[in-house]
Motif scaffolding. Structure first.
Motif, PDB file in Angstrom:
ATOM      1  N   GLU A 117       0.816  -1.211   0.000  1.00 48.79           N
ATOM      2  CA  GLU A 117       0.000   0.000   0.000  1.00 48.79           C
ATOM      3  C   GLU A 117       0.854   1.267   0.000  1.00 48.79           C
ATOM      4  OE1 GLU A 117      -2.333  -0.344   3.523  1.00 48.79           O
ATOM      5  OE2 GLU A 117      -3.651  -1.914   2.721  1.00 48.79           O
ATOM      6  N   ARG A 118       2.026   1.215   0.641  1.00 49.21           N
ATOM      7  CA  ARG A 118       2.765   2.438   0.944  1.00 49.21           C
ATOM      8  C   ARG A 118       4.126   2.558   0.266  1.00 49.21           C
ATOM      9  NH1 ARG A 118       1.881   2.092   7.563  1.00 49.21           N
ATOM     10  NH2 ARG A 118      -0.409   2.301   7.535  1.00 49.21           N
ATOM     11  N   ARG A 119       4.583   1.546  -0.457  1.00 52.55           N
ATOM     12  CA  ARG A 119       5.943   1.548  -0.982  1.00 52.55           C
ATOM     13  C   ARG A 119       6.190   2.742  -1.896  1.00 52.55           C
ATOM     14  NH1 ARG A 119       5.200   2.033  -5.854  1.00 52.55           N
ATOM     15  NH2 ARG A 119       4.469   0.492  -7.338  1.00 52.55           N
ATOM     16  N   THR A 120       7.443   3.197  -1.879  1.00 51.57           N
ATOM     17  CA  THR A 120       7.888   4.272  -2.762  1.00 51.57           C
ATOM     18  C   THR A 120       8.813   3.681  -3.812  1.00 51.57           C
ATOM     19  OG1 THR A 120       9.852   4.757  -1.445  1.00 51.57           O
ATOM     20  CG2 THR A 120       7.797   5.885  -0.817  1.00 51.57           C
ATOM     21  N   ASP A 121       9.218   4.496  -4.756  1.00 54.30           N
ATOM     22  CA  ASP A 121      10.184   4.027  -5.759  1.00 54.30           C
ATOM     23  C   ASP A 121      11.502   3.652  -5.092  1.00 54.30           C
ATOM     24  OD1 ASP A 121       8.332   4.410  -7.752  1.00 54.30           O
ATOM     25  OD2 ASP A 121       9.136   6.353  -8.401  1.00 54.30           O
ATOM     26  N   GLU A 122      11.872   4.392  -4.055  1.00 53.39           N
ATOM     27  CA  GLU A 122      13.109   4.086  -3.337  1.00 53.39           C
ATOM     28  C   GLU A 122      12.998   2.738  -2.627  1.00 53.39           C
ATOM     29  OE1 GLU A 122      11.500   6.946  -3.189  1.00 53.39           O
ATOM     30  OE2 GLU A 122      12.934   8.300  -4.189  1.00 53.39           O
ATOM     31  N   ASP A 123      11.830   2.456  -2.082  1.00 51.69           N
ATOM     32  CA  ASP A 123      11.618   1.163  -1.433  1.00 51.69           C
ATOM     33  C   ASP A 123      11.755   0.023  -2.435  1.00 51.69           C
ATOM     34  OD1 ASP A 123      11.016   2.297   1.106  1.00 51.69           O
ATOM     35  OD2 ASP A 123       8.922   2.582   0.522  1.00 51.69           O
ATOM     36  N   ALA A 158       9.571  -0.545   3.791  1.00 44.23           N
ATOM     37  CA  ALA A 158       8.551  -0.134   2.825  1.00 44.23           C
ATOM     38  C   ALA A 158       7.164  -0.035   3.453  1.00 44.23           C
ATOM     39  CB  ALA A 158       8.514  -1.118   1.654  1.00 44.23           C
ATOM     40  N   HIS A 160       6.542   1.413   6.246  1.00 40.67           N
ATOM     41  CA  HIS A 160       6.468   2.735   6.888  1.00 40.67           C
ATOM     42  C   HIS A 160       5.598   2.701   8.145  1.00 40.67           C
ATOM     43  CE1 HIS A 160       8.642   4.699   3.610  1.00 40.67           C
ATOM     44  NE2 HIS A 160       7.937   3.908   2.785  1.00 40.67           N
ATOM     45  N   GLN A 206       1.251  -3.162  -6.101  1.00 42.18           N
ATOM     46  CA  GLN A 206       0.367  -2.581  -5.083  1.00 42.18           C
ATOM     47  C   GLN A 206      -0.888  -3.423  -4.870  1.00 42.18           C
ATOM     48  OE1 GLN A 206       0.360   1.653  -6.610  1.00 42.18           O
ATOM     49  NE2 GLN A 206       1.184   2.054  -4.555  1.00 42.18           N
TER      50      GLN A 206
END
Length: 240
Positions: A117-123, A158, A160, A206
């Protein structure tokens, strides 16, 4: 006061004595990884013990990843020596491992769901780096321990969730034990890598439910270790 009733020293279990003899045999014989140990029947005859005690000693070596038992093909050294972990330490790890695995399933399943649900590109970049690291380790003939550690740390990051991350840190040592125990099972590193890829795919897409299910399957695979099948009290009949 007489000391006739002083506590008696515990006699080592017969299989523990067999372990000591096998360690000396490998060292004095100059055996190395890939060499085959004598058959259980021969070892029992030469040591003057039952096959049950020899079999239990071999199981302990197998649990520790020191030998590979090929069904119908004998027992082979995995390393150049039998650097045997004390049986008491094995027993203690066997006692706490189910609780650790239960906690891992509860925590990491939720972490994978939140990560989707919360991952970013960096993750995602950190997750992909960890898989590349693990694949490289496996190609070098290693177990992929560091890549595995990085992957699960990246999933945690990831998600968070500071509270869940704190829970994971609180059992970090026990998780390390369960990781090492799992990855030394025959064929396990490559299987874990494939399962990690499935988790990453779900996180990248996601899909929280899919990520949670993939992580649950993975942790349940981690739970399938030879140590939990071992009965440290099983000795067998020493009469024959």
């Amino acid at each position: 006061m007489t000391d006739a009733l002083r506590p008696m020293a515990a006699r080592p279990r017969m299989y523990e004595q067999v372990l000591d003899r096998l360690r000396s045999y490998v060292a004095e014989g100059g055996l190395s990884a890939g060499d085959r140990l004598p058959p259980e029947r021969d070892l029992a005859a030469r040591l003057g013990v039952s096959r049950a005690s020899v079999k239990q000693a071999i199981v302990v070596l197998e649990v520790q990843g020191l030998v590979e038992v090929r069904h119908g093909g004998g027992t082979y050294l995995v390393r150049d020596s039998l650097d045997i972990e004390p049986v008491e330490r094995l027993v203690e790890r066997r006692r706490r491992l189910p609780d650790v695995l239960e906690a891992r399933e509860a925590l990491e399943t939720k972490l994978a769901e939140l990560a989707a649900e919360r991952r970013t590109d960096e993750d995602l970049a950190a997750l992909r780096f960890s898989l590349a690291k693990m694949a490289g380790e496996i190609e070098e003939g290693k177990h992929g321990v560091e890549g595995d550690r990085l992957f699960h740390a990246a999933v945690t990051a990831a998600a968070h969730s500071s509270i869940l991350a704190e829970f994971m840190r609180s059992i970090a040592d026990q998780i390390t034990e369960s990781r090492n125990e799992s990855l030394r099972q025959p064929g396990r590193p490559s299987r874990s890598l494939a399962q990690h890829r499935a988790i990453l795919d779900a996180i990248a897409a996601q899909r929280p439910g899919q990520a949670a299910a993939a992580m649950r399957r993975h942790v349940r695979t981690v739970a399938k270790v030879r140590l939990l099948d071992w009965d440290p009290e099983e000795e067998g009949d020493e009469s024959g």
